[in-house]
Design a protein around this motif. Sequence first.
Motif, PDB file in Angstrom:
ATOM      1  N   ARG A 451       0.833  -1.207   0.000  1.00  0.00           N
ATOM      2  CA  ARG A 451       0.000   0.000   0.000  1.00  0.00           C
ATOM      3  C   ARG A 451       0.870   1.260   0.000  1.00  0.00           C
ATOM      4  NH1 ARG A 451      -4.417  -1.997   4.538  1.00  0.00           N
ATOM      5  NH2 ARG A 451      -5.919  -2.929   3.073  1.00  0.00           N
ATOM      6  N   GLU A 452       1.937   1.224   0.808  1.00  0.00           N
ATOM      7  CA  GLU A 452       2.832   2.386   0.867  1.00  0.00           C
ATOM      8  C   GLU A 452       3.496   2.633  -0.487  1.00  0.00           C
ATOM      9  OE1 GLU A 452       5.565   1.504   4.009  1.00  0.00           O
ATOM     10  OE2 GLU A 452       4.045   1.680   5.602  1.00  0.00           O
ATOM     11  N   LEU A 453       3.893   1.556  -1.168  1.00  0.00           N
ATOM     12  CA  LEU A 453       4.541   1.697  -2.468  1.00  0.00           C
ATOM     13  C   LEU A 453       3.556   2.216  -3.515  1.00  0.00           C
ATOM     14  CD1 LEU A 453       7.175   1.296  -4.036  1.00  0.00           C
ATOM     15  CD2 LEU A 453       6.483  -1.083  -4.464  1.00  0.00           C
ATOM     16  N   PHE A 454       2.320   1.733  -3.472  1.00  0.00           N
ATOM     17  CA  PHE A 454       1.300   2.220  -4.411  1.00  0.00           C
ATOM     18  C   PHE A 454       1.085   3.720  -4.223  1.00  0.00           C
ATOM     19  CE2 PHE A 454      -3.045   3.358  -5.498  1.00  0.00           C
ATOM     20  CZ  PHE A 454      -3.180   2.837  -6.767  1.00  0.00           C
ATOM     21  N   ALA A 455       0.968   4.155  -2.970  1.00  0.00           N
ATOM     22  CA  ALA A 455       0.743   5.573  -2.692  1.00  0.00           C
ATOM     23  C   ALA A 455       1.915   6.421  -3.175  1.00  0.00           C
ATOM     24  CB  ALA A 455       0.522   5.785  -1.195  1.00  0.00           C
ATOM     25  N   ALA A 456       3.131   5.881  -3.083  1.00  0.00           N
ATOM     26  CA  ALA A 456       4.317   6.636  -3.506  1.00  0.00           C
ATOM     27  C   ALA A 456       4.417   6.732  -5.028  1.00  0.00           C
ATOM     28  CB  ALA A 456       5.567   5.978  -2.936  1.00  0.00           C
ATOM     29  N   LEU A 457       3.960   5.705  -5.749  1.00  0.00           N
ATOM     30  CA  LEU A 457       4.116   5.670  -7.209  1.00  0.00           C
ATOM     31  C   LEU A 457       2.951   6.313  -7.960  1.00  0.00           C
ATOM     32  CD1 LEU A 457       5.465   2.020  -7.684  1.00  0.00           C
ATOM     33  CD2 LEU A 457       6.774   4.134  -7.927  1.00  0.00           C
ATOM     34  N   SER A 458       1.755   6.186  -7.422  1.00  0.00           N
ATOM     35  CA  SER A 458       0.567   6.629  -8.155  1.00  0.00           C
ATOM     36  C   SER A 458       0.498   8.154  -8.211  1.00  0.00           C
ATOM     37  CB  SER A 458      -0.694   6.084  -7.485  1.00  0.00           C
ATOM     38  OG  SER A 458      -1.846   6.545  -8.154  1.00  0.00           O
ATOM     39  N   LYS A 459       0.267   8.683  -9.414  1.00  0.00           N
ATOM     40  CA  LYS A 459       0.149  10.126  -9.596  1.00  0.00           C
ATOM     41  C   LYS A 459      -1.277  10.618  -9.339  1.00  0.00           C
ATOM     42  CE  LYS A 459       4.432  10.842 -10.972  1.00  0.00           C
ATOM     43  NZ  LYS A 459       4.913   9.464 -10.745  1.00  0.00           N
ATOM     44  N   ASP A 460      -2.274   9.743  -9.577  1.00  0.00           N
ATOM     45  CA  ASP A 460      -3.664  10.159  -9.407  1.00  0.00           C
ATOM     46  C   ASP A 460      -4.342   9.484  -8.219  1.00  0.00           C
ATOM     47  OD1 ASP A 460      -3.877   7.569 -10.279  1.00  0.00           O
ATOM     48  OD2 ASP A 460      -4.986   8.032 -12.117  1.00  0.00           O
ATOM     49  N   ASN A 461      -3.555   8.709  -7.437  1.00  0.00           N
ATOM     50  CA  ASN A 461      -4.079   7.979  -6.269  1.00  0.00           C
ATOM     51  C   ASN A 461      -5.116   6.918  -6.650  1.00  0.00           C
ATOM     52  OD1 ASN A 461      -2.532   9.486  -4.383  1.00  0.00           O
ATOM     53  ND2 ASN A 461      -4.070  11.130  -4.428  1.00  0.00           N
ATOM     54  N   LYS A 462      -5.152   6.585  -7.946  1.00  0.00           N
ATOM     55  CA  LYS A 462      -6.102   5.575  -8.399  1.00  0.00           C
ATOM     56  C   LYS A 462      -5.409   4.408  -9.101  1.00  0.00           C
ATOM     57  CE  LYS A 462      -9.946   8.815  -9.046  1.00  0.00           C
ATOM     58  NZ  LYS A 462     -10.892   9.390 -10.034  1.00  0.00           N
ATOM     59  N   THR A 463      -4.375   4.706  -9.894  1.00  0.00           N
ATOM     60  CA  THR A 463      -3.702   3.668 -10.678  1.00  0.00           C
ATOM     61  C   THR A 463      -2.195   3.907 -10.694  1.00  0.00           C
ATOM     62  OG1 THR A 463      -3.932   4.929 -12.725  1.00  0.00           O
ATOM     63  CG2 THR A 463      -5.689   3.341 -12.204  1.00  0.00           C
ATOM     64  N   VAL A 464      -1.467   2.842 -11.082  1.00  0.00           N
ATOM     65  CA  VAL A 464      -0.027   2.936 -11.328  1.00  0.00           C
ATOM     66  C   VAL A 464       0.221   2.461 -12.750  1.00  0.00           C
ATOM     67  CG1 VAL A 464       2.235   1.930 -10.780  1.00  0.00           C
ATOM     68  CG2 VAL A 464       0.740   2.702  -8.945  1.00  0.00           C
ATOM     69  N   THR A 465       0.973   3.247 -13.515  1.00  0.00           N
ATOM     70  CA  THR A 465       1.288   2.915 -14.907  1.00  0.00           C
ATOM     71  C   THR A 465       2.737   2.450 -15.027  1.00  0.00           C
ATOM     72  OG1 THR A 465       2.092   5.120 -15.488  1.00  0.00           O
ATOM     73  CG2 THR A 465      -0.302   4.734 -15.634  1.00  0.00           C
ATOM     74  N   TRP A 466       3.078   1.953 -16.221  1.00  0.00           N
ATOM     75  CA  TRP A 466       4.458   1.550 -16.504  1.00  0.00           C
ATOM     76  C   TRP A 466       5.400   2.732 -16.310  1.00  0.00           C
ATOM     77  CZ3 TRP A 466       8.281   2.837 -20.047  1.00  0.00           C
ATOM     78  CH2 TRP A 466       9.324   1.910 -20.193  1.00  0.00           C
ATOM     79  N   TYR A 467       4.970   3.927 -16.760  1.00  0.00           N
ATOM     80  CA  TYR A 467       5.813   5.122 -16.625  1.00  0.00           C
ATOM     81  C   TYR A 467       6.017   5.484 -15.151  1.00  0.00           C
ATOM     82  CZ  TYR A 467       5.177   5.653 -21.634  1.00  0.00           C
ATOM     83  OH  TYR A 467       5.171   5.437 -22.994  1.00  0.00           O
ATOM     84  N   ASP A 468       4.985   5.272 -14.330  1.00  0.00           N
ATOM     85  CA  ASP A 468       5.124   5.540 -12.886  1.00  0.00           C
ATOM     86  C   ASP A 468       6.216   4.662 -12.283  1.00  0.00           C
ATOM     87  OD1 ASP A 468       3.059   7.389 -12.959  1.00  0.00           O
ATOM     88  OD2 ASP A 468       1.525   5.892 -12.427  1.00  0.00           O
TER      89      ASP A 468
END
Length: 513
Positions: A451-468
């Motif tokens: 969860r912490e890693l998702f929050a750090a990578l996601s730009k929109d707080n909804k998804t993580v992309t390859w570029y993220d």
Amino acid sequence: AVVSTQSTGWYVLVVVISSARSSLPPGHGKPLGLHNNLGRPAAVEEYSTMTPLHFYKTYVATRTPVILRGLAKTFPATKLWTDEYIRDNYGDLEVRLEAKTEKEEYMPSGEVGLGRATFREFLDRYRTDNMYCVSEIPEPMYKDLTLPGIMNCGGLKSSLKEMNMWINSGGAKSIIHKDAHNQLNCLLSGSKDWIFINNSYNHGIYQAEEIDGEHGGFSLINPDAVNYKTFPLFADVPWEYATVYGGDCLYLPPRYYHRVKSTNRNMAVSFLFGTMSQFEMDGCDSIQPALPLQDAEVLWKYPGSGMMSMGNSDPADVQEMFHDLLQDVLEESSVDKVTVRQYLDHIIEKLAAEVPYIRQQFSLLFKDTVIFNDVEEIDHKWLQSLPCETWLTIAASVSFDPSNDPNSEFYYITKEEVMNSLKEATYYQSLDEDTFIRTYRSISGSLRIGRELFAALSKDNKTVTWYDVVNGEDNFRGYGREHDRGDGEMHQRNEIIKERAEIEMEETRKQEL
């Protein structure tokens, strides 16, 4: 060979066993306990009339295992600690996890971390998953335990180091190993089969190579199929055995080899105490009452979350090592005092080849302004003047084990593993939080850090992309942390011996077929 008999017309099949196989002892390939006929039952004694002095003189001082039938029935926990009670009263406390087979490469992952879960999660999963609670006992649970009367006196009472617990659903088994401390291991429920081997038979144990200063250790012999071709001296090693039932306690001496198996759900607690080179005997020749554990002094305590201290060195042993290292440099320099820099250089020189991680920890300690603030020269008197709290800090630092850290996945999972897994998963599609966490947990990551890693990578707080993932490389730098204790090459050499033994056993099985 097939031999014809003309008188009856029958054919006789003569099985020829290879001379190599028949020359090995008859227990070759058998599990521990059936490997030779040198076993005998361990001592059993009634505890209710036992004084601490008798316990010490008869068993602790002579390093003799003994089963104390019914002793654990006096603990409130024996009746209280059902799964439901623990879940309701201690569900949020965190415990350490291992696989059911000791030294298995797999480490179970919990919501809290790799090898770490709340009691609630563990109790929900342990009956179906390959996981086993092997943990320090959280201090809030002390109220359900008592220090037995046979330990409630003198040196036995004052040398209590650590409190541990084991919970598994059955099917767990250890390798042949030894532990550093005395321990009173008490089974609250279920049963366990123990085999003991006195460490005076070290020559026949084939202990795995280990770094200097380690007091634990394990044997290279596979207890499920003893190989006398690779380990011939083990055929003449005597052993003891016992089945411990719920309510029983077992005294196990330090550095005494043992193997434990369980077939049913069981729960145990263990009182670890010092090696007892000296024993205070005042008042210990009479029967003593039990003491609530929360009123006893335990050296290493675990509050129920955060860093554990399971397996930490005894501060007295660390203090002795510091004095020995200081004496070395004093004698080499023919002086009464040395500078902190000289002392550190000597430690690095002595430990560099074997224990790089501990060398690193020593370096950090000497930079600690609390311990070595404004100190220019040191001698034995100065070391002796350091308070107990300082030696606890030093012992914890040089004893560090990543499995005691709730963030242990940063030591066991590499940056490349995490990034490659996430890049592959996001190559054609972005990941919502649930899918991202499932991907992260597939490489043994935990729910919390996922969860912490998702929050750090996601730009929109909804998804993580390859570029993220690609552009967020800084978020992965914490993985693959250095924790080399100097045993990497030793581990490889140990594994080569074990693999060779397994190949030989497989060849033997093929010959028999």
